[in-house]
Scaffold this motif. Structure first.
Motif, PDB file in Angstrom:
ATOM      1  N   LYS A 239      -3.796   0.532  -3.199  1.00 27.84           N
ATOM      2  CA  LYS A 239      -2.958   1.047  -4.282  1.00 27.84           C
ATOM      3  C   LYS A 239      -3.627   0.757  -5.621  1.00 27.84           C
ATOM      4  CE  LYS A 239       1.460   0.797  -4.189  1.00 27.84           C
ATOM      5  NZ  LYS A 239       2.864   0.329  -4.123  1.00 27.84           N
ATOM      6  N   ILE A 240      -3.920   1.826  -6.351  1.00 27.91           N
ATOM      7  CA  ILE A 240      -4.625   1.732  -7.623  1.00 27.91           C
ATOM      8  C   ILE A 240      -3.745   2.313  -8.726  1.00 27.91           C
ATOM      9  CG2 ILE A 240      -6.732   2.320  -8.878  1.00 27.91           C
ATOM     10  CD1 ILE A 240      -7.309   0.790  -6.339  1.00 27.91           C
TER      11      ILE A 240
ATOM     12  N   ASP B  75      -4.623   5.298  -2.892  1.00 29.82           N
ATOM     13  CA  ASP B  75      -3.244   5.606  -3.278  1.00 29.82           C
ATOM     14  C   ASP B  75      -3.156   5.428  -4.792  1.00 29.82           C
ATOM     15  OD1 ASP B  75      -0.555   5.821  -3.694  1.00 29.82           O
ATOM     16  OD2 ASP B  75       0.041   4.222  -2.338  1.00 29.82           O
ATOM     17  N   ILE B  76      -3.216   6.523  -5.536  1.00 33.66           N
ATOM     18  CA  ILE B  76      -3.339   6.480  -6.992  1.00 33.66           C
ATOM     19  C   ILE B  76      -2.007   6.769  -7.672  1.00 33.66           C
ATOM     20  CG2 ILE B  76      -4.482   7.457  -9.014  1.00 33.66           C
ATOM     21  CD1 ILE B  76      -6.366   5.916  -7.216  1.00 33.66           C
ATOM     22  N   THR B  77      -1.629   5.877  -8.585  1.00 31.20           N
ATOM     23  CA  THR B  77      -0.550   6.132  -9.531  1.00 31.20           C
ATOM     24  C   THR B  77      -1.196   6.251 -10.905  1.00 31.20           C
ATOM     25  OG1 THR B  77       1.060   4.875  -8.228  1.00 31.20           O
ATOM     26  CG2 THR B  77       1.590   5.254 -10.547  1.00 31.20           C
TER      27      THR B  77
ATOM     28  N   SER C 144      -3.428  -3.267  -6.099  1.00 30.08           N
ATOM     29  CA  SER C 144      -4.590  -4.086  -5.795  1.00 30.08           C
ATOM     30  C   SER C 144      -5.601  -4.054  -6.933  1.00 30.08           C
ATOM     31  CB  SER C 144      -5.249  -3.627  -4.494  1.00 30.08           C
ATOM     32  OG  SER C 144      -5.625  -2.268  -4.583  1.00 30.08           O
ATOM     33  N   LEU C 145      -5.577  -2.985  -7.745  1.00 29.22           N
ATOM     34  CA  LEU C 145      -6.558  -2.855  -8.822  1.00 29.22           C
ATOM     35  C   LEU C 145      -6.006  -1.956  -9.920  1.00 29.22           C
ATOM     36  CD1 LEU C 145      -9.599  -3.670  -9.386  1.00 29.22           C
ATOM     37  CD2 LEU C 145     -10.192  -1.382  -8.564  1.00 29.22           C
TER      38      LEU C 145
ATOM     39  N   ILE D 185     -14.874   0.697  -6.692  1.00 24.15           N
ATOM     40  CA  ILE D 185     -13.511   0.298  -6.324  1.00 24.15           C
ATOM     41  C   ILE D 185     -13.471  -0.148  -4.867  1.00 24.15           C
ATOM     42  CG2 ILE D 185     -11.153   1.143  -5.983  1.00 24.15           C
ATOM     43  CD1 ILE D 185     -11.683   3.093  -8.309  1.00 24.15           C
ATOM     44  N   HIS D 186     -14.089   0.630  -4.015  1.00 22.83           N
ATOM     45  CA  HIS D 186     -14.106   0.320  -2.580  1.00 22.83           C
ATOM     46  C   HIS D 186     -14.690  -1.079  -2.341  1.00 22.83           C
ATOM     47  CE1 HIS D 186     -14.468   1.167   1.744  1.00 22.83           C
ATOM     48  NE2 HIS D 186     -15.664   0.630   1.675  1.00 22.83           N
ATOM     49  N   ASN D 187     -15.793  -1.403  -3.001  1.00 23.18           N
ATOM     50  CA  ASN D 187     -16.431  -2.711  -2.807  1.00 23.18           C
ATOM     51  C   ASN D 187     -15.566  -3.847  -3.318  1.00 23.18           C
ATOM     52  OD1 ASN D 187     -18.668  -1.524  -1.626  1.00 23.18           O
ATOM     53  ND2 ASN D 187     -19.822  -1.408  -3.544  1.00 23.18           N
TER      54      ASN D 187
END
Length: 227
Positions: free
Chosen positions: A4-5, A28-30, A48-49, A114-116
């Protein structure tokens, strides 16, 4: 994996393009279009970020992050900015930013960054590391000292402490530290490493037997007593 970003970006075209690509990459972008909207969103949900634009009309990204960290010191974030200058980058890294991405950026590269970062967060940490009279609690990203002092660490601080702890009592070259913790080595990251080293030295005032020594023009030695 919690993906969740929260994207905080007031530029409508850039925000729409970035959100679309990251969603297509499985995140999962807001999307919040202002700092105040972001604060409201953060009051209702956890992420998470955060991807934080620095230049916003209602509040700049630095001030927004300061407010967020007051209520959630463990929040991870990346700054997105058109400010390609040293002082601004160092300010962002001092706040504990995981990364600092300059516009215009490649969205695919941002996706991998972001993935890392999220993958690092999800690595299971099952044991503590004992560093002289200091204990690094890996599951909580926390330091505890013999005087009962406890200090929470950011993700990047944790990685630096862990690297030093696992490589104690040997010469650590600056470029090796940067490659191990940041994945690359350049001038700006070297300056950010200096910020982390300065904070480590301050925290070592709580220790009776651990020291961080500078090796001139080479790097550091993390001195830990050998039992």
């Amino acid at each position: 994996m919690n993906n969740k970003i929260l994207l905080i970006e007031d530029d409508l075209d850039l925000g729409e393009q970035t959100a679309f690509y990251l969603r297509s990459s499985g995140f999962d972008i807001t999307w919040s279009r202002s700092a105040l909207e972001a604060l409201s969103t953060l009051g209702r949900d956890n992420f998470s970020l955060l991807l934080v634009d620095i230049q916003m009309p209602d509040m700049d990204g630095f001030e927004l992050v300061k407010k967020v960290l007051l209520s959630n010191p463990q929040q991870r974030f990346i700054f997105l900015t058109a400010r390609d200058n040293k002082d601004s980058k160092i300010k962002g890294l001092k706040l504990g930013g995981e990364d600092y991405v300059t516009k215009p950026f490649d969205v695919e590269e941002l996706s991998w960054r972001i993935h890392n970062i999220i993958n690092r967060q999800q690595i299971r940490r099952s044991s503590d590391l004992v560093i002289g009279d200091i204990r690094l609690l890996q599951d909580q990203m926390m330091l505890t000292f013999s005087n009962k002092q406890q200090v929470n660490l950011t993700e990047r601080e944790f990685e630096v402490w862990k690297y030093f702890a696992l490589n104690a009592n040997r010469v650590l070259k600056r470029e090796d530290i940067l490659l191990a913790v940041w994945g690359e080595s350049d001038y700006f990251l070297g300056r950010s490493l200096d910020v982390f080293v300065s904070r480590i030295r301050k925290l070592l005032n709580y220790s009776r037997n651990v020291q961080l020594e500078t090796v001139y023009k080479v790097g550091f030695i993390f001195r830990v007593p050998v039992s």
